[in-house]
Design a protein around this motif. Structure first.
Motif, PDB file in Angstrom:
ATOM      1  N   UNK A  95       0.833  -1.207   0.000  1.00 50.37           N
ATOM      2  CA  UNK A  95       0.000   0.000   0.000  1.00 50.37           C
ATOM      3  C   UNK A  95       0.869   1.259   0.000  1.00 50.37           C
ATOM      4  N   UNK A  96       2.006   1.194   0.667  1.00 47.98           N
ATOM      5  CA  UNK A  96       2.896   2.351   0.776  1.00 47.98           C
ATOM      6  C   UNK A  96       3.882   2.455  -0.378  1.00 47.98           C
ATOM      7  N   UNK A  97       3.809   1.511  -1.337  1.00 48.66           N
ATOM      8  CA  UNK A  97       4.666   1.591  -2.511  1.00 48.66           C
ATOM      9  C   UNK A  97       5.988   0.858  -2.406  1.00 48.66           C
ATOM     10  N   UNK A  98       6.148   0.017  -1.384  1.00 38.95           N
ATOM     11  CA  UNK A  98       7.366  -0.787  -1.250  1.00 38.95           C
ATOM     12  C   UNK A  98       7.140  -2.159  -1.892  1.00 38.95           C
ATOM     13  N   UNK A  99       8.213  -2.755  -2.397  1.00 32.33           N
ATOM     14  CA  UNK A  99       8.082  -4.092  -2.984  1.00 32.33           C
ATOM     15  C   UNK A  99       9.398  -4.846  -2.860  1.00 32.33           C
ATOM     16  N   UNK A 100       9.307  -6.172  -2.974  1.00 32.81           N
ATOM     17  CA  UNK A 100      10.501  -7.021  -2.916  1.00 32.81           C
ATOM     18  C   UNK A 100      11.425  -6.760  -4.098  1.00 32.81           C
ATOM     19  N   UNK A 101      10.862  -6.322  -5.213  1.00 31.49           N
ATOM     20  CA  UNK A 101      11.676  -6.040  -6.401  1.00 31.49           C
ATOM     21  C   UNK A 101      12.793  -5.046  -6.091  1.00 31.49           C
ATOM     22  N   UNK A 102      12.497  -4.078  -5.215  1.00 29.98           N
ATOM     23  CA  UNK A 102      13.470  -3.057  -4.854  1.00 29.98           C
ATOM     24  C   UNK A 102      14.190  -3.369  -3.544  1.00 29.98           C
ATOM     25  N   UNK A 103      13.962  -4.536  -2.983  1.00 26.91           N
ATOM     26  CA  UNK A 103      14.617  -4.902  -1.737  1.00 26.91           C
ATOM     27  C   UNK A 103      16.129  -4.908  -1.881  1.00 26.91           C
ATOM     28  N   UNK A 104      16.831  -4.522  -0.811  1.00 27.70           N
ATOM     29  CA  UNK A 104      18.294  -4.430  -0.856  1.00 27.70           C
ATOM     30  C   UNK A 104      18.918  -5.797  -1.106  1.00 27.70           C
ATOM     31  N   UNK A 105      18.354  -6.852  -0.502  1.00 17.21           N
ATOM     32  CA  UNK A 105      18.889  -8.194  -0.742  1.00 17.21           C
ATOM     33  C   UNK A 105      18.656  -8.626  -2.189  1.00 17.21           C
ATOM     34  N   UNK A 106      17.491  -8.278  -2.752  1.00 21.22           N
ATOM     35  CA  UNK A 106      17.226  -8.600  -4.159  1.00 21.22           C
ATOM     36  C   UNK A 106      18.230  -7.903  -5.078  1.00 21.22           C
ATOM     37  N   UNK A 107      18.564  -6.665  -4.743  1.00 26.04           N
ATOM     38  CA  UNK A 107      19.520  -5.898  -5.548  1.00 26.04           C
ATOM     39  C   UNK A 107      20.874  -6.601  -5.605  1.00 26.04           C
ATOM     40  N   UNK A 108      21.380  -7.035  -4.442  1.00 18.80           N
ATOM     41  CA  UNK A 108      22.697  -7.671  -4.428  1.00 18.80           C
ATOM     42  C   UNK A 108      22.652  -9.077  -5.019  1.00 18.80           C
ATOM     43  N   UNK A 109      21.548  -9.782  -4.850  1.00 22.02           N
ATOM     44  CA  UNK A 109      21.423 -11.081  -5.513  1.00 22.02           C
ATOM     45  C   UNK A 109      21.498 -10.921  -7.028  1.00 22.02           C
ATOM     46  N   UNK A 110      20.832  -9.899  -7.543  1.00 25.15           N
ATOM     47  CA  UNK A 110      20.854  -9.654  -8.980  1.00 25.15           C
ATOM     48  C   UNK A 110      22.259  -9.311  -9.456  1.00 25.15           C
ATOM     49  N   UNK A 111      22.985  -8.513  -8.668  1.00 26.57           N
ATOM     50  CA  UNK A 111      24.354  -8.142  -9.037  1.00 26.57           C
ATOM     51  C   UNK A 111      25.306  -9.341  -8.995  1.00 26.57           C
ATOM     52  N   UNK A 112      25.031 -10.265  -8.063  1.00 26.27           N
ATOM     53  CA  UNK A 112      25.945 -11.397  -7.884  1.00 26.27           C
ATOM     54  C   UNK A 112      25.647 -12.563  -8.814  1.00 26.27           C
ATOM     55  N   UNK A 113      24.434 -12.644  -9.332  1.00 25.52           N
ATOM     56  CA  UNK A 113      24.013 -13.806 -10.110  1.00 25.52           C
ATOM     57  C   UNK A 113      24.961 -14.061 -11.281  1.00 25.52           C
ATOM     58  N   UNK A 114      25.500 -15.271 -11.351  1.00 29.16           N
ATOM     59  CA  UNK A 114      26.416 -15.712 -12.404  1.00 29.16           C
ATOM     60  C   UNK A 114      27.779 -15.009 -12.348  1.00 29.16           C
ATOM     61  N   UNK A 115      28.009 -14.201 -11.313  1.00 26.80           N
ATOM     62  CA  UNK A 115      29.287 -13.490 -11.198  1.00 26.80           C
ATOM     63  C   UNK A 115      30.053 -13.869  -9.927  1.00 26.80           C
ATOM     64  N   UNK A 116      29.327 -14.143  -8.866  1.00 29.03           N
ATOM     65  CA  UNK A 116      29.947 -14.495  -7.588  1.00 29.03           C
ATOM     66  C   UNK A 116      29.271 -15.735  -7.023  1.00 29.03           C
ATOM     67  N   UNK A 117      29.966 -16.398  -6.139  1.00 25.16           N
ATOM     68  CA  UNK A 117      29.359 -17.508  -5.417  1.00 25.16           C
ATOM     69  C   UNK A 117      28.308 -16.939  -4.472  1.00 25.16           C
ATOM     70  N   UNK A 118      27.143 -17.559  -4.440  1.00 19.90           N
ATOM     71  CA  UNK A 118      26.057 -17.130  -3.556  1.00 19.90           C
ATOM     72  C   UNK A 118      25.798 -18.247  -2.545  1.00 19.90           C
TER      73      UNK A 118
END
Length: 279
Positions: A132-155
């Motif tokens: 309702x307040x305009x927040x979403x998992x898409x913009x979550x900080x953990x989602x951001x770093x997972x996206x940056x690390x995918x196929x580039x770093x060990x997760x």
């Protein structure tokens, strides 16, 4: 992820150095549900991420297929077929739940969420409040770093999808605890805004107060709730980071509430003699 142009946010992050000064790691406090105003991330934090060998996260839910996720949710967080939360909660508590859903525009909660146990009802309410307040998992900080690390770093996962769903089912669900947990969520607009400001300003004390401290003082019955949700998990997170950074540069992203305050991961590591510097 499309990011908006804003001044750089400080965020809640620390650099950790080993006792002999030969190894280091980074800890990033995540807001799981966010918006574009949380970006761009502090450049010092991004430098730490770039220098790291492995990304540690609470959970990488892409590792579990949606059907398997749903099966685990039903196993741990649903009542059996034919049983509704109306059958298990007192009439007063049912009213409290349904009034909160109605305030978010959900009028048929007893149909949509009939079999949800208290833990899942609470998580669902929190997610809807954020939406309702305009927040979403898409913009979550953990989602951001997972996206940056995918196929580039060990997760590496600190937990698992099954662990977290089981955890939800283990949250205290007695009448007083669940009612107080709902009351603690009532002023959600100011609380979410406060958490956002605390994160952007890098204010660890305020983050602790809003995420944990105020709730424990206002509702003593929630002590066991915070023990399950935060304190027990913090010990495991600190131990796993210790194991990881003995021979690698590790970048750990967990909910900001896990890092701050007494018995937070930062506090636990400092008590073990490690040097931590907030970025």
């Amino acid at each position: 992820m499309a990011l908006f142009a804003h001044a750089e946010n400080r965020g809640l992050a620390w650099e950790l150095n080993s006792k002999d000064g030969l190894h280091k790691a980074y800890l990033m406090g995540a807001v799981h549900l966010a918006n574009g105003s949380f970006y761009p991330i502090n450049s010092a934090v991004l430098d730490g991420f770039d220098a790291s060998d492995v990304l540690m996260v609470e959970l990488d839910d892409s590792r579990v297929e949606p059907q398997a996720q749903q099966a685990l949710i039903e196993q741990y967080a649903y009542y059996p077929e034919g049983v509704s939360y109306k059958d298990r909660l007192s009439p007063a508590l049912v009213d409290q739940v349904e009034i909160m859903f109605a305030s978010l525009g959900i009028e048929n909660a007893s149909e949509l969420f009939s079999r949800y146990k208290p833990g899942l009802l609470g998580v669902t309410l929190a997610a809807l409040q954020a939406q309702v307040l305009g927040y979403s998992a898409e913009y979550g900080i953990d989602s951001y770093f997972l996206e940056k690390a995918r196929y580039r770093k060990k997760i590496e996962e600190l937990e698992s999808f099954e662990f977290q769903i089981k955890l939800i089912s283990e949250l205290p669900s007695d009448e007083e605890s669940f009612s107080d947990a709902l009351l603690n969520m009532a002023d959600f607009e100011s609380e979410w805004k406060g958490l956002e400001d605390a994160w952007k300003q890098g204010d660890a004390d305020l983050m602790y107060e809003l995420a944990i401290g105020e709730g424990m003082r206002d509702f003593p019955s929630l002590e066991n709730y915070y023990e399950v949700l935060f304190f027990k998990r913090n010990v495991q997170m600190a131990e796993k980071l210790e194991q990881c950074f003995s021979d690698r540069v590790c970048f750990m992203v967990v909910g900001a509430g896990h890092l701050v305050g007494p018995s937070g991961v930062v506090d636990l590591l400092q008590k073990k003699g490690y040097q931590l510097k907030q970025l």
